[in-house]
Design a protein around this motif. Structure first.
Motif, mmCIF file in Angstrom:
data_model
loop_
_atom_site.group_PDB
_atom_site.id
_atom_site.type_symbol
_atom_site.label_atom_id
_atom_site.label_comp_id
_atom_site.label_asym_id
_atom_site.label_seq_id
_atom_site.Cartn_x
_atom_site.Cartn_y
_atom_site.Cartn_z
ATOM 1 N N ALA A 79 39.810 34.775 40.742
ATOM 2 C CA ALA A 79 39.611 33.376 41.123
ATOM 3 C C ALA A 79 40.937 32.629 41.174
ATOM 4 C CB ALA A 79 38.659 32.696 40.142
ATOM 5 N N GLY A 88 40.297 27.743 40.091
ATOM 6 C CA GLY A 88 39.750 28.970 39.529
ATOM 7 C C GLY A 88 39.110 28.743 38.176
ATOM 8 N N THR A 123 41.888 32.831 33.145
ATOM 9 C CA THR A 123 42.311 32.388 34.478
ATOM 10 C C THR A 123 43.756 31.903 34.472
ATOM 11 O OG1 THR A 123 40.033 31.736 34.972
ATOM 12 C CG2 THR A 123 41.747 30.901 36.426
ATOM 13 N N TYR A 127 46.622 34.276 35.755
ATOM 14 C CA TYR A 127 47.257 33.859 37.006
ATOM 15 C C TYR A 127 48.777 33.805 36.867
ATOM 16 C CZ TYR A 127 48.868 30.853 40.778
ATOM 17 O OH TYR A 127 49.568 30.330 41.842
#
Length: 221
Positions: A79, A88, A123, A127
């Motif tokens: 995401a 996300g 997330t 990321y």
């Protein structure tokens, strides 16, 4: 030795720990909603719904690992790569909340902890680890898939380590037992997360490469 999973049920974490992480989760989601609304390109908004549906469906299918337990997709890194960390995070929070409210997958009192561990740490942390590794490998074009694999695995193991400390703080288990149960299994579950994440990105890269650039597209007035 007890087996702990990331979709924790009520009673696994103490009320004080649950309250603290509800507060942290609400703050993080408020910031994410504000940033996503200000930065997200309008073309990426429909992708949020598609991404939520994909992750929701992916989490419904378990894959078996040795020892009689199973794992499933978390999806935070995927995401984040497609939507950016703020949008996300919002998607992940919605998925985890619906699972708890509709399917009783995870408790309501500990929902803030579950969202924080899987939807925020997984997330955001995943990321930025992905971006760092991709840059070290020569940029996203060259390093996208290996960086995503490493970040996806680390997001699962990192969430498991954090949950272990939360369990110890809640007096549910000793830290040693929690780490052994959580990290031991989630090292294997993380491999499945990496495979699914890379597979999804490889498919998108081959069929709809434009979706990989939406998070960087400037917002239009």
């Amino acid at each position: 030795m007890p087996l702990f999973l990331l979709h924790a049920a009520d009673g696994f974490f103490s009320v004080p720990v649950s309250i603290v992480f509800w507060f942290l989760t609400i703050v993080a989601l408020a910031i994410s909603l504000q940033r996503a609304g200000a930065q997200l390109n309008e073309r990426a908004v429909p992708l949020m719904g598609v991404m939520a549906a994909f992750i929701f469906a992916g989490q419904m299918f378990n894959f078996q690992i040795p020892g009689g337990t199973s794992g499933h997709l978390l999806g935070g890194v995927l995401a984040g790569i497609l939507l950016g960390p703020y949008a996300g995070t919002v998607v992940m929070a919605c998925v985890i909340a619906v699972q708890a409210l509709v399917f009783q997958d995870g408790g309501l009192v500990v929902l803030g902890v579950n969202i924080f561990n899987m939807g925020i740490v997984g997330t955001f942390g995943g990321y930025w680890l992905y971006r760092t590794i991709a840059a070290m490998l020569g940029g996203e074009e060259k390093g996208r898939l290996p960086a995503a694999a490493i970040a996806a695995w680390c997001s699962v193991v990192g969430a498991a380590i954090l949950a272990s400390f939360q369990l110890a703080l809640s007096d549910t288990s000793s830290l040693e037992a929690a780490l052994a149960a959580m990290v031991g299994w989630h090292v294997l579950i993380g491999i499945g997360e990496a495979i699914i994440t890379v597979g999804a990105l490889a498919f998108i890269q081959a069929s709809r490469a434009d979706l990989l650039t939406l998070r960087e597209a400037p917002r239009t007035a």
